[in-house]
Write a protein that holds these residues in place. Structure first.
Motif, PDB file in Angstrom:
ATOM      1  N   VAL A 124     -10.237   7.411  20.899  1.00 31.32           N
ATOM      2  CA  VAL A 124      -9.880   7.781  19.842  1.00 31.32           C
ATOM      3  C   VAL A 124      -9.397   6.771  18.981  1.00 31.32           C
ATOM      4  O   VAL A 124      -8.903   5.849  19.379  1.00 31.32           O
ATOM      5  N   ASN A 125      -9.698   6.631  17.618  1.00 36.21           N
ATOM      6  CA  ASN A 125      -9.458   5.693  16.649  1.00 36.21           C
ATOM      7  C   ASN A 125      -8.587   6.189  15.594  1.00 36.21           C
ATOM      8  O   ASN A 125      -8.878   6.465  14.541  1.00 36.21           O
ATOM      9  N   PRO A 126      -7.372   6.250  15.858  1.00 35.65           N
ATOM     10  CA  PRO A 126      -6.537   6.735  14.890  1.00 35.65           C
ATOM     11  C   PRO A 126      -6.306   5.749  13.689  1.00 35.65           C
ATOM     12  O   PRO A 126      -6.281   4.551  13.697  1.00 35.65           O
ATOM     13  N   GLY A 127      -6.074   6.159  12.416  1.00 37.68           N
ATOM     14  CA  GLY A 127      -5.992   5.381  11.104  1.00 37.68           C
ATOM     15  C   GLY A 127      -4.160   5.016  11.608  1.00 37.68           C
ATOM     16  O   GLY A 127      -3.663   5.070  12.667  1.00 37.68           O
ATOM     17  N   ILE A 128      -3.578   4.542  10.579  1.00 37.09           N
ATOM     18  CA  ILE A 128      -1.947   4.184  10.465  1.00 37.09           C
ATOM     19  C   ILE A 128      -1.362   5.607  10.892  1.00 37.09           C
ATOM     20  O   ILE A 128      -1.548   6.590  10.225  1.00 37.09           O
ATOM     21  N   ILE A 129      -0.500   5.565  11.884  1.00 35.36           N
ATOM     22  CA  ILE A 129       0.112   6.842  12.318  1.00 35.36           C
ATOM     23  C   ILE A 129       1.202   6.892  11.729  1.00 35.36           C
ATOM     24  O   ILE A 129       2.511   6.177  11.714  1.00 35.36           O
ATOM     25  N   ILE A 130       1.432   8.145  11.135  1.00 40.75           N
ATOM     26  CA  ILE A 130       2.966   8.582  10.614  1.00 40.75           C
ATOM     27  C   ILE A 130       3.591   9.612  11.492  1.00 40.75           C
ATOM     28  O   ILE A 130       3.182  10.507  11.823  1.00 40.75           O
ATOM     29  N   GLY A 131       4.923   9.175  12.039  1.00 35.64           N
ATOM     30  CA  GLY A 131       5.488   9.980  12.925  1.00 35.64           C
ATOM     31  C   GLY A 131       7.061   9.527  12.899  1.00 35.64           C
ATOM     32  O   GLY A 131       7.294   8.256  12.886  1.00 35.64           O
ATOM     33  N   PRO A 132       8.033  10.267  13.389  1.00 32.92           N
ATOM     34  CA  PRO A 132       9.160   9.937  13.556  1.00 32.92           C
ATOM     35  C   PRO A 132       9.796   9.244  14.857  1.00 32.92           C
ATOM     36  O   PRO A 132       8.855   9.305  15.883  1.00 32.92           O
ATOM     37  N   GLY A 133      10.775   8.521  14.727  1.00 31.23           N
ATOM     38  CA  GLY A 133      11.342   7.870  15.899  1.00 31.23           C
ATOM     39  C   GLY A 133      11.104   6.266  16.159  1.00 31.23           C
ATOM     40  O   GLY A 133      11.923   6.017  16.891  1.00 31.23           O
ATOM     41  N   PHE A 134      10.235   5.798  15.521  1.00 33.79           N
ATOM     42  CA  PHE A 134      10.112   4.246  16.049  1.00 33.79           C
ATOM     43  C   PHE A 134      10.018   3.405  14.608  1.00 33.79           C
ATOM     44  O   PHE A 134       8.909   3.630  14.005  1.00 33.79           O
ATOM     45  N   PHE A 135      11.167   3.112  14.230  1.00 35.09           N
ATOM     46  CA  PHE A 135      11.237   2.323  13.023  1.00 35.09           C
ATOM     47  C   PHE A 135      11.242   0.792  12.958  1.00 35.09           C
ATOM     48  O   PHE A 135      11.796   0.208  12.011  1.00 35.09           O
ATOM     49  N   ASN A 136      10.841   0.251  14.040  1.00 38.38           N
ATOM     50  CA  ASN A 136      11.054  -1.318  14.190  1.00 38.38           C
ATOM     51  C   ASN A 136       9.333  -1.744  14.044  1.00 38.38           C
ATOM     52  O   ASN A 136       9.414  -2.961  14.160  1.00 38.38           O
ATOM     53  N   THR A 137       8.530  -0.717  14.399  1.00 36.21           N
ATOM     54  CA  THR A 137       6.988  -1.374  14.518  1.00 36.21           C
ATOM     55  C   THR A 137       6.257  -0.344  13.799  1.00 36.21           C
ATOM     56  O   THR A 137       6.660   0.884  13.310  1.00 36.21           O
ATOM     57  N   GLY A 138       4.908  -0.762  13.420  1.00 30.08           N
ATOM     58  CA  GLY A 138       3.748   0.220  12.964  1.00 30.08           C
ATOM     59  C   GLY A 138       4.594   0.649  11.516  1.00 30.08           C
ATOM     60  O   GLY A 138       5.179   0.168  10.868  1.00 30.08           O
ATOM     61  N   SER A 139       3.983   2.018  11.223  1.00 29.17           N
ATOM     62  CA  SER A 139       4.380   2.499  10.119  1.00 29.17           C
ATOM     63  C   SER A 139       5.781   2.973   9.865  1.00 29.17           C
ATOM     64  O   SER A 139       6.358   3.023   8.635  1.00 29.17           O
ATOM     65  N   GLY A 140       6.434   2.856  11.094  1.00 31.76           N
ATOM     66  CA  GLY A 140       7.995   3.212  10.953  1.00 31.76           C
ATOM     67  C   GLY A 140       8.567   2.125  10.237  1.00 31.76           C
ATOM     68  O   GLY A 140       9.389   2.534   9.671  1.00 31.76           O
ATOM     69  N   TYR A 141       8.154   1.168  10.552  1.00 35.54           N
ATOM     70  CA  TYR A 141       8.789  -0.175   9.751  1.00 35.54           C
ATOM     71  C   TYR A 141       8.544  -0.012   8.247  1.00 35.54           C
ATOM     72  O   TYR A 141       9.475  -0.519   7.546  1.00 35.54           O
ATOM     73  N   LEU A 142       7.848   0.625   7.685  1.00 36.82           N
ATOM     74  CA  LEU A 142       7.578   0.932   6.183  1.00 36.82           C
ATOM     75  C   LEU A 142       8.732   1.541   5.910  1.00 36.82           C
ATOM     76  O   LEU A 142       9.525   1.362   4.738  1.00 36.82           O
TER      77      LEU A 142
END
Length: 340
Positions: free
Chosen positions: A178-196
């Motif tokens: 599976v090739n996800p786009g930028i994943i939006i989801g709760p709980g991880f705010f130091n990496t990925g979209s969470g950092y935004l």
């Protein structure tokens, strides 16, 4: 027995929630106790008090993708594998580390799947591995990787990981990518979209003009689970709920966090100045860098992704990105308000 690698990351943790809700028997591979305890916190937010103990019924195995003895131990009695583990970095100086985890680690997973007779492997890749379509048409699963494109080191190593999965398929392994786009989801705010969310909450003035694909964590987990329990094999699927501009997403996040949206448009020239300034500071003072040539290119590129294949083959309806942003922002604000 189901094995989940990268079990303390965004996808892995939310996948554990789904699997435990289904009363599956699960083994989870993790690297550090700190990450495991944070995953417990995110996991527990989905359950009432009397169900939070389910986290401890998971068979936790501490190790990494290149620890062959520990990895072999983790595969004992396993019939299905969700390979969610990966190293994420766009820093060219991290290439060897990225290669070690993303390519060599995936090769180890594939080899053990073949040796142990695993029934099916689901690998979580990224839209970063997909080629660009001609004439700016939407990118679909047929898009081919172009090695001449100035790809990020992350994309290069994730593509290499996919090649290991396809090699396993050639050797008889049932596998899905599976090739996800930028994943939006709760709980991880130091990496990925969470950092935004973290950056916008702290105050972010600039936005870039690019467009890319976004997907809610609910969709990634639901599709992974459906594909694992289907007859689909030897296929890849793009997981993108909506194609949105960065400006639009930044604005939605800011509004959900009750913050002022970024108002200033960053130009490629401005980003290049920031890039060179960071590079000089890194050389002189060993400071960290956050802007790289590949990230500048991504920030200003406009790419649209098709999701017709997955919608058609499993009749899937994607979760609204705006709703996922609202839910993630609520989690973030609650975390900020919690006693330290």
């Amino acid at each position: 027995m189901i094995l989940v690698t990268g079990a303390t990351g965004l996808v892995g943790t939310h996948l554990l929630v789904k699997l435990m809700q289904q009363n599956d028997t699960v083994r989870a591979l993790y690297r550090t106790d700190t990450k495991k305890e944070y995953a417990r916190k995110v996991f527990s937010s989905y359950f009432l008090e009397e169900k939070k103990h389910l986290f401890d019924t998971i068979d936790w195995v501490q190790g990494d993708l290149n620890d062959i003895p520990k990895l072999t131990e983790a595969f004992e009695g396993v019939t299905h594998v969700y390979h969610c583990a990966a190293k994420i970095s766009f820093n060219p100086s991290h290439y060897k580390k990225l290669r070690k985890v993303n390519i060599e680690g995936t090769a180890n997973i594939v080899n053990l799947c073949l040796i142990k007779g695993v029934e099916k492997l689901c690998y979580v890749s990224s839209i970063a591995t997909l080629g660009e379509s001609l004439s700016n048409a939407p990118v679909n699963e047929k898009a081919e990787w172009n090695p001449e494109t100035p790809n990020s080191v992350y994309a290069i190593t994730k593509y290499g990981a996919e090649m290991e999965v396809w090699r396993g398929v050639q050797e008889g392994l049932n596998a899905i990518i599976v090739n996800p786009g930028i994943i939006i989801g709760p709980g991880f705010f130091n990496t990925g979209s969470g950092y935004l969310f973290k950056k916008i909450y702290a105050g972010m003035s600039y936005y870039t003009t690019g467009t890319t694909g976004f997907v809610a964590i609910q969709d990634v987990i639901a599709v992974l689970h459906q594909l694992m329990n289907s007859n689909h094999t030897s296929q890849r699927y793009i997981l993108v709920g909506e194609n949105l501009s960065y400006k639009s997403v930044f604005t939605k996040i800011a509004e959900a966090l009750h913050k002022t949206p970024p108002k200033k448009e960053a130009s490629p020239f401005l980003m290049k100045i920031a890039y060179y300034a960071q590079s000089i500071s890194h050389i002189l003072f060993k400071t960290d860098r956050s802007i790289f040539k590949s990230s500048i290119r991504s920030a200003f590129s406009t790419t649209h992704y098709e999701n017709d294949k997955i919608k058609k083959e499993i009749a899937y309806t994607f979760y609204p990105i705006e709703k996922s942003i609202q839910e993630t922002a609520t989690y973030f604000l609650n975390e900020q308000a919690a006693p330290r």
